[in-house]
Design an enzyme around this catalytic site. Structure first.
Site, short mmCIF file in Angstrom:
data_model
loop_
_atom_site.label_atom_id
_atom_site.label_comp_id
_atom_site.label_asym_id
_atom_site.label_seq_id
_atom_site.Cartn_x
_atom_site.Cartn_y
_atom_site.Cartn_z
N ARG A 203 0.71 11.85 11.61
CA ARG A 203 0.63 12.19 10.19
C ARG A 203 1.34 13.50 9.86
O ARG A 203 1.77 13.70 8.72
CB ARG A 203 -0.84 12.22 9.76
N LEU B 40 -0.41 -1.69 17.37
CA LEU B 40 -1.82 -1.66 16.98
C LEU B 40 -2.14 -2.69 15.90
O LEU B 40 -3.05 -3.50 16.05
CB LEU B 40 -2.18 -0.25 16.48
N GLU C 130 0.77 4.72 8.98
CA GLU C 130 0.02 5.81 9.60
C GLU C 130 -1.23 6.17 8.79
O GLU C 130 -1.70 7.29 8.79
CB GLU C 130 0.91 7.05 9.78
N PHE D 42 3.83 -5.87 11.58
CA PHE D 42 4.31 -4.59 11.01
C PHE D 42 4.49 -3.51 12.08
O PHE D 42 4.13 -2.35 11.86
CB PHE D 42 3.35 -4.09 9.91
N GLN E 235 14.21 21.24 -22.39
CA GLN E 235 12.91 21.64 -21.83
C GLN E 235 12.25 20.49 -21.07
O GLN E 235 11.61 20.70 -20.04
CB GLN E 235 11.99 22.12 -22.95
N ASP F 150 -3.31 10.98 14.16
CA ASP F 150 -3.47 12.34 13.63
C ASP F 150 -2.18 13.12 13.81
O ASP F 150 -1.69 13.80 12.89
CB ASP F 150 -4.61 13.07 14.35
#
Length: 380
Positions: free
Chosen positions: A242, A127, A363, A158, A278, A239
């Site tokens: 993800r 894409l 994504e 990519f 702590q 979607d």
């Protein structure tokens, strides 16, 4: 602490642990430290496919495992606990096969899906372009309609597995038509020129490619779905993806937490283990709390997908929060480990730090997730 919200998840964790001990842990460092140009780990990928991991939530009728999205999220979480790059190899195989399963015709499903899910062929989701990343609809790669085929010209960048992919789910515009369409492309042809991108910061075992297309020939029957619906298919696929990226974040964050707790108990400073301090306790408390919230968000959206509910909003929330939680946890782990975390010779923290960063980019960047969330909450 019990991580599971469904009894089926423990079997997944056990399955991945056994696979990791045999196939991942012995070669993890070698794959990460491989010299340039990096080689795609073909043998490992075939083993991932043979184990059924790539097709984990793909229907059995196409030789997938037919598992739930919740089990798939658990699978990716556990793989990323042992080596995030191996989890990514698995997730990308599923990502690239997903649009064929959900948007292609039956002939395409039977022809392409079995080889993809079993690791016999490597698919890629193609894409992104040099000037069309977050703005995916701005793609300029173009298909020109001929008598019985299309000729495609353009550039993609990519692309996970793009340097070695044998099957590409390619998104581009058709000349004189305004919206994206999708094609299933056989990459074994002269016009398809792919290269491996060099010097990746992290996720090094899962190679990334750049692709030049010059008169790439695609039969008309390899148009996937309907003309002009490619953007819809791509966004629907993302979607789903993800959920997997959120699970990657959970797995990395869990490893960072576990390594931090172990180090805090072992490391002695000022006459006592640093776990007694702590400042360290608060870091670990914050890591554990954010991790639990990220896991809950991830499992919720996975169950929504299993129940057939719309989950675009929740997927963005889970992806955003879990990946930024992973960032927080590896950063705190680095602080707890100090110099021994910064130098990869001594611990896995340096690798976790590098591997995590891309989760907030691919994504859909964290900024895009915030736009999606705001658009759903406020309205457009």
């Amino acid at each position: 602490m019990n991580k599971n919200v469904d009894p089926r998840q423990q079997a997944v964790r056990d399955e991945v642990k056994a696979f990791a001990e045999k196939e991942i842990i012995p070669i993890s460092e070698e794959l990460d430290q491989m010299g340039e140009p990096r080689k795609f780990p073909h043998e490992l990928y075939k083993k991932i496919g043979a184990a059924g991991f790539i097709g984990y939530c793909i229907p059995k009728e196409y030789e997938g495992q037919g598992k739930s999205f919740l089990e798939y999220a658990t699978l990716i979480e556990e793989l990323c606990y042992y080596d995030a790059a191996v989890g990514l190899l698995t997730a990308v195989g599923e990502l690239a096969t997903h649009p064929i399963v959900y948007y292609a015709n039956e002939e395409h499903k039977k022809k392409y899906v079995p080889d993809c899910v079993n690791g016999r062929k490597i698919p890629a989701f193609v894409l992104t372009e040099p000037n069309a990343g977050s703005d995916a609809a701005n793609c300029t790669t173009e298909a020109v309609e001929m008598d019985d085929h299309y000729l495609i010209n353009g550039e993609k960048i990519f692309i996970m597995h793009g340097d070695v992919a044998e099957i590409a789910i390619l998104f581009c515009k058709i000349k004189d038509k305004p919206k994206l369409s999708a094609f299933i492309v056989d990459t074994n042809q002269p016009g398809w020129k792919a290269r491996t991108l060099k010097n990746k910061m992290g996720m090094r075992a899962a190679t990334t490619g750049g692709i030049f297309l010059k008169d790439v020939k695609v039969p008309k029957e390899n148009l996937m779905g309907d003309i002009g619906k490619g953007f819809r298919y791509a966004m629907g696929t993302l979607d789903s993806a993800r959920i997997g990226v959120a699970a990657q974040g959970v797995g990395i964050a869990q490893r960072a937490l576990d390594e931090s707790v172990a180090r805090a108990k072992e490391r002695v400073a000022f006459g006592a283990p640093i776990a007694k301090l702590q400042a360290i306790q608060w870091m670990i408390a914050d890591m554990a709390t954010r991790l639990e919230a990220a896991r809950c968000l991830t499992y919720k959206v996975a169950k929504m997908a299993d129940d057939g509910e719309r989950y675009s909003l929740e997927a963005s929330m889970a992806k955003l929060y879990a990946t930024e939680t992973a960032n927080f946890c590896v950063d705190r782990a680095m602080q707890i480990w100090g110099g021994y975390g910064y130098i990869g010779e001594f611990s896995i923290i340096e690798k976790l730090y590098r591997d995590q960063r891309v989760l907030e980019i691919y994504e859909g960047t964290s900024e895009v997730q915030r736009l999606v969330i705001a658009g759903n909450i406020i309205g457009r």
